[in-house]
Design a protein around this motif. Structure first.
Motif, PDB file in Angstrom:
ATOM      1  N   LYS A 165     -20.071  34.939  24.507  1.00  0.00           N
ATOM      2  CA  LYS A 165     -20.980  36.086  24.434  1.00  0.00           C
ATOM      3  C   LYS A 165     -21.718  36.148  23.105  1.00  0.00           C
ATOM      4  CE  LYS A 165     -17.349  39.324  22.952  1.00  0.00           C
ATOM      5  NZ  LYS A 165     -16.632  40.565  23.320  1.00  0.00           N
ATOM      6  N   TYR A 166     -21.238  35.378  22.111  1.00  0.00           N
ATOM      7  CA  TYR A 166     -21.896  35.384  20.807  1.00  0.00           C
ATOM      8  C   TYR A 166     -22.952  34.300  20.674  1.00  0.00           C
ATOM      9  CZ  TYR A 166     -17.877  38.303  19.707  1.00  0.00           C
ATOM     10  OH  TYR A 166     -16.926  39.296  19.719  1.00  0.00           O
ATOM     11  N   SER A 167     -23.016  33.390  21.639  1.00  0.00           N
ATOM     12  CA  SER A 167     -23.903  32.244  21.505  1.00  0.00           C
ATOM     13  C   SER A 167     -25.370  32.650  21.443  1.00  0.00           C
ATOM     14  CB  SER A 167     -23.670  31.257  22.652  1.00  0.00           C
ATOM     15  OG  SER A 167     -23.939  31.872  23.902  1.00  0.00           O
ATOM     16  N   SER A 168     -25.737  33.745  22.096  1.00  0.00           N
ATOM     17  CA  SER A 168     -27.138  34.172  22.122  1.00  0.00           C
ATOM     18  C   SER A 168     -27.478  35.143  20.991  1.00  0.00           C
ATOM     19  CB  SER A 168     -27.467  34.822  23.469  1.00  0.00           C
ATOM     20  OG  SER A 168     -26.660  35.981  23.677  1.00  0.00           O
ATOM     21  N   LEU A 169     -26.485  35.489  20.181  1.00  0.00           N
ATOM     22  CA  LEU A 169     -26.707  36.437  19.091  1.00  0.00           C
ATOM     23  C   LEU A 169     -27.008  35.715  17.789  1.00  0.00           C
ATOM     24  CD1 LEU A 169     -23.785  38.974  19.709  1.00  0.00           C
ATOM     25  CD2 LEU A 169     -26.152  39.138  20.500  1.00  0.00           C
ATOM     26  N   ASP A 170     -27.790  36.349  16.941  1.00  0.00           N
ATOM     27  CA  ASP A 170     -27.986  35.840  15.589  1.00  0.00           C
ATOM     28  C   ASP A 170     -26.728  36.089  14.784  1.00  0.00           C
ATOM     29  OD1 ASP A 170     -30.590  35.050  16.117  1.00  0.00           O
ATOM     30  OD2 ASP A 170     -31.441  36.984  15.489  1.00  0.00           O
ATOM     31  N   LEU A 171     -26.557  35.312  13.726  1.00  0.00           N
ATOM     32  CA  LEU A 171     -25.382  35.475  12.874  1.00  0.00           C
ATOM     33  C   LEU A 171     -25.231  36.916  12.393  1.00  0.00           C
ATOM     34  CD1 LEU A 171     -23.022  34.385  11.167  1.00  0.00           C
ATOM     35  CD2 LEU A 171     -24.699  33.760   9.417  1.00  0.00           C
ATOM     36  N   SER A 172     -26.319  37.533  12.005  1.00  0.00           N
ATOM     37  CA  SER A 172     -26.258  38.888  11.449  1.00  0.00           C
ATOM     38  C   SER A 172     -25.842  39.937  12.470  1.00  0.00           C
ATOM     39  CB  SER A 172     -27.615  39.269  10.848  1.00  0.00           C
ATOM     40  OG  SER A 172     -28.620  39.259  11.855  1.00  0.00           O
ATOM     41  N   GLU A 173     -25.863  39.566  13.756  1.00  0.00           N
ATOM     42  CA  GLU A 173     -25.515  40.511  14.815  1.00  0.00           C
ATOM     43  C   GLU A 173     -24.051  40.429  15.220  1.00  0.00           C
ATOM     44  OE1 GLU A 173     -29.391  40.985  17.556  1.00  0.00           O
ATOM     45  OE2 GLU A 173     -28.666  38.913  17.446  1.00  0.00           O
ATOM     46  N   ILE A 174     -23.314  39.498  14.653  1.00  0.00           N
ATOM     47  CA  ILE A 174     -21.916  39.312  15.035  1.00  0.00           C
ATOM     48  C   ILE A 174     -21.020  40.032  14.043  1.00  0.00           C
ATOM     49  CG2 ILE A 174     -20.086  37.641  15.503  1.00  0.00           C
ATOM     50  CD1 ILE A 174     -22.232  35.569  16.070  1.00  0.00           C
ATOM     51  N   GLY A 175     -20.065  40.771  14.566  1.00  0.00           N
ATOM     52  CA  GLY A 175     -19.127  41.476  13.705  1.00  0.00           C
ATOM     53  C   GLY A 175     -19.683  42.796  13.216  1.00  0.00           C
ATOM     54  N   ALA A 176     -19.062  43.305  12.179  1.00  0.00           N
ATOM     55  CA  ALA A 176     -19.411  44.618  11.646  1.00  0.00           C
ATOM     56  C   ALA A 176     -20.659  44.544  10.762  1.00  0.00           C
ATOM     57  CB  ALA A 176     -18.231  45.168  10.843  1.00  0.00           C
ATOM     58  N   ALA A 177     -21.139  45.700  10.399  1.00  0.00           N
ATOM     59  CA  ALA A 177     -22.276  45.775   9.477  1.00  0.00           C
ATOM     60  C   ALA A 177     -21.844  45.292   8.092  1.00  0.00           C
ATOM     61  CB  ALA A 177     -22.782  47.210   9.400  1.00  0.00           C
ATOM     62  N   ALA A 178     -22.808  44.922   7.282  1.00  0.00           N
ATOM     63  CA  ALA A 178     -22.523  44.351   5.966  1.00  0.00           C
ATOM     64  C   ALA A 178     -21.780  45.308   5.050  1.00  0.00           C
ATOM     65  CB  ALA A 178     -23.815  43.890   5.308  1.00  0.00           C
ATOM     66  N   ASP A 179     -21.880  46.614   5.327  1.00  0.00           N
ATOM     67  CA  ASP A 179     -21.265  47.572   4.409  1.00  0.00           C
ATOM     68  C   ASP A 179     -19.741  47.658   4.541  1.00  0.00           C
ATOM     69  OD1 ASP A 179     -21.027  48.955   6.796  1.00  0.00           O
ATOM     70  OD2 ASP A 179     -22.383  50.598   6.230  1.00  0.00           O
ATOM     71  N   VAL A 180     -19.153  46.856   5.439  1.00  0.00           N
ATOM     72  CA  VAL A 180     -17.681  46.798   5.472  1.00  0.00           C
ATOM     73  C   VAL A 180     -17.165  45.924   4.318  1.00  0.00           C
ATOM     74  CG1 VAL A 180     -17.604  47.124   7.971  1.00  0.00           C
ATOM     75  CG2 VAL A 180     -17.539  44.800   7.027  1.00  0.00           C
ATOM     76  N   CYS A 181     -18.073  45.291   3.603  1.00  0.00           N
ATOM     77  CA  CYS A 181     -17.703  44.417   2.494  1.00  0.00           C
ATOM     78  C   CYS A 181     -18.008  45.086   1.161  1.00  0.00           C
ATOM     79  CB  CYS A 181     -18.468  43.095   2.567  1.00  0.00           C
ATOM     80  SG  CYS A 181     -18.185  42.166   4.093  1.00  0.00           S
ATOM     81  N   ALA A 225     -10.909  40.128  17.046  1.00  0.00           N
ATOM     82  CA  ALA A 225     -11.383  39.765  15.713  1.00  0.00           C
ATOM     83  C   ALA A 225     -11.496  38.253  15.568  1.00  0.00           C
ATOM     84  CB  ALA A 225     -10.443  40.329  14.646  1.00  0.00           C
ATOM     85  N   VAL A 226     -10.533  37.534  16.136  1.00  0.00           N
ATOM     86  CA  VAL A 226     -10.579  36.069  16.085  1.00  0.00           C
ATOM     87  C   VAL A 226     -11.767  35.553  16.896  1.00  0.00           C
ATOM     88  CG1 VAL A 226      -9.399  33.959  16.814  1.00  0.00           C
ATOM     89  CG2 VAL A 226      -8.128  35.747  15.634  1.00  0.00           C
ATOM     90  N   ALA A 227     -12.047  36.178  18.042  1.00  0.00           N
ATOM     91  CA  ALA A 227     -13.202  35.768  18.851  1.00  0.00           C
ATOM     92  C   ALA A 227     -14.491  35.947  18.064  1.00  0.00           C
ATOM     93  CB  ALA A 227     -13.238  36.568  20.148  1.00  0.00           C
ATOM     94  N   GLU A 228     -14.590  37.038  17.316  1.00  0.00           N
ATOM     95  CA  GLU A 228     -15.768  37.246  16.467  1.00  0.00           C
ATOM     96  C   GLU A 228     -15.897  36.145  15.436  1.00  0.00           C
ATOM     97  OE1 GLU A 228     -16.560  42.065  16.428  1.00  0.00           O
ATOM     98  OE2 GLU A 228     -15.504  41.140  14.750  1.00  0.00           O
ATOM     99  N   LEU A 229     -14.777  35.788  14.804  1.00  0.00           N
ATOM    100  CA  LEU A 229     -14.815  34.726  13.799  1.00  0.00           C
ATOM    101  C   LEU A 229     -15.226  33.395  14.423  1.00  0.00           C
ATOM    102  CD1 LEU A 229     -11.733  35.361  11.496  1.00  0.00           C
ATOM    103  CD2 LEU A 229     -14.149  35.610  10.941  1.00  0.00           C
ATOM    104  N   ARG A 230     -14.712  33.114  15.612  1.00  0.00           N
ATOM    105  CA  ARG A 230     -15.114  31.883  16.291  1.00  0.00           C
ATOM    106  C   ARG A 230     -16.615  31.910  16.597  1.00  0.00           C
ATOM    107  NH1 ARG A 230     -11.093  28.546  18.190  1.00  0.00           N
ATOM    108  NH2 ARG A 230      -8.963  29.364  18.204  1.00  0.00           N
ATOM    109  N   GLY A 231     -17.104  33.080  16.976  1.00  0.00           N
ATOM    110  CA  GLY A 231     -18.533  33.217  17.230  1.00  0.00           C
ATOM    111  C   GLY A 231     -19.354  32.992  15.975  1.00  0.00           C
ATOM    112  N   ILE A 232     -18.869  33.516  14.848  1.00  0.00           N
ATOM    113  CA  ILE A 232     -19.547  33.300  13.569  1.00  0.00           C
ATOM    114  C   ILE A 232     -19.522  31.822  13.197  1.00  0.00           C
ATOM    115  CG2 ILE A 232     -19.275  33.676  11.073  1.00  0.00           C
ATOM    116  CD1 ILE A 232     -18.472  36.585  11.756  1.00  0.00           C
ATOM    117  N   ALA A 233     -18.352  31.200  13.315  1.00  0.00           N
ATOM    118  CA  ALA A 233     -18.223  29.785  12.951  1.00  0.00           C
ATOM    119  C   ALA A 233     -19.133  28.908  13.801  1.00  0.00           C
ATOM    120  CB  ALA A 233     -16.768  29.347  13.097  1.00  0.00           C
TER     121      ALA A 233
END
Length: 250
Positions: free
Chosen positions: A59-75, A158-166
């Motif tokens: 489900k992450y394959s069609s998303l841009d990197l910036s769209e996967i996971g939480a917003a940047a302000d979690v960092c 959370a792991v699925a999100e990381l796999r999507g990012i990777a």
């Protein structure tokens, strides 16, 4: 001459033997059946794992990197520390204790945890992760490492999100996409700061093409969860070419 009749005792013995043979045969069938079930399960588990991983990340394959996971302000804010030990290769059997959790620089093995060649992977678990000393070598050559702790590792979503990012860094023809996601475990060192479960690190030369080793820093950013947007910003600020040895093969 007529065959003498069996004694009662012999008849009982023969009956017991016949019964035993039947039991042995049934037991053999059972063992074969159970063995088949076990074998099928052993095959099915890894296949199921591969299929489920693909389904979870597709489900992450069609998303841009910036769209996967939480917003940047979690960092939190990016912090840096003066870096040292570029080119400091220790024997491969030597384990290094790093001063930071996780490391961004330091002594390391003269082997890469991940080489920039076809078939290289970007996501690792605690079962197959390269040693820290090898991953620090990757950092020296410009990789950004996203480390995730055991809280993340135990969360399937959370792991699925990381796999999507990777998966966004699978184009190994572009070394600017030098990226690894790897676990940080309690065996590796201290825990991340309280409430933080993801960390991104990079070994910066102090600017692309910089040769003054005094300008080297380790860059760190901690997050409460994975954020593709924050990772993109981090890697824009610290690209692969901004590293002590960006153009040499690992």
């Amino acid at each position: 001459m007529a065959k003498p009749a069996k004694s009662d005792r012999q008849a009982k013995i023969d009956a017991i033997r016949k019964q035993q043979k039947g039991a042995d045969k049934r037991r053999g069938y059972t063992i074969v059946a159970v063995s088949g079930v076990i074998a099928a399960a052993l095959i099915a588990v890894p296949v199921y794992g591969i299929v489920s991983d693909r389904m979870a990340t597709s489900k992450y394959s069609s998303l841009d990197l910036s769209e996967i996971g939480a917003a940047a302000d979690v960092c939190g804010e990016i912090t840096t520390e003066p870096a040292a030990d570029s080119g400091n290769h220790v024997p491969q059997e030597q384990q290094v204790t790093y001063d930071t959790a996780p490391p961004a620089f330091g002594p390391h093995w003269n082997v890469a945890g991940v080489a920039p060649v076809s078939g290289a992977r970007e996501f690792y678990t605690a079962d197959d992760r390269p040693e820290l000393e090898a991953l620090v070598h990757n950092l020296e050559h410009g990789f950004t490492v996203l480390w995730y702790d055991e809280t993340i590792a135990e969360d399937d979503d959370a792991v699925a999100e990381l796999r999507g990012i990777a998966g966004k860094f699978s184009d190994d023809s572009n070394r600017r996409l030098a990226f690894i996601a790897a676990p940080w475990t309690s065996d590796d060192g201290e825990a991340f700061p309280e409430g933080q479960h993801v960390a991104m690190t990079h070994w910066s030369a102090g600017g692309a093409g910089e040769t003054d080793t005094a300008k080297q820093v380790g860059a760190f950013q901690y997050c409460s969860e994975a954020s593709g947007a924050a990772l993109q910003d981090f890697m824009d600020q610290y690209p692969q070419q901004d590293s002590p040895e960006p153009n040499t093969l690992l």
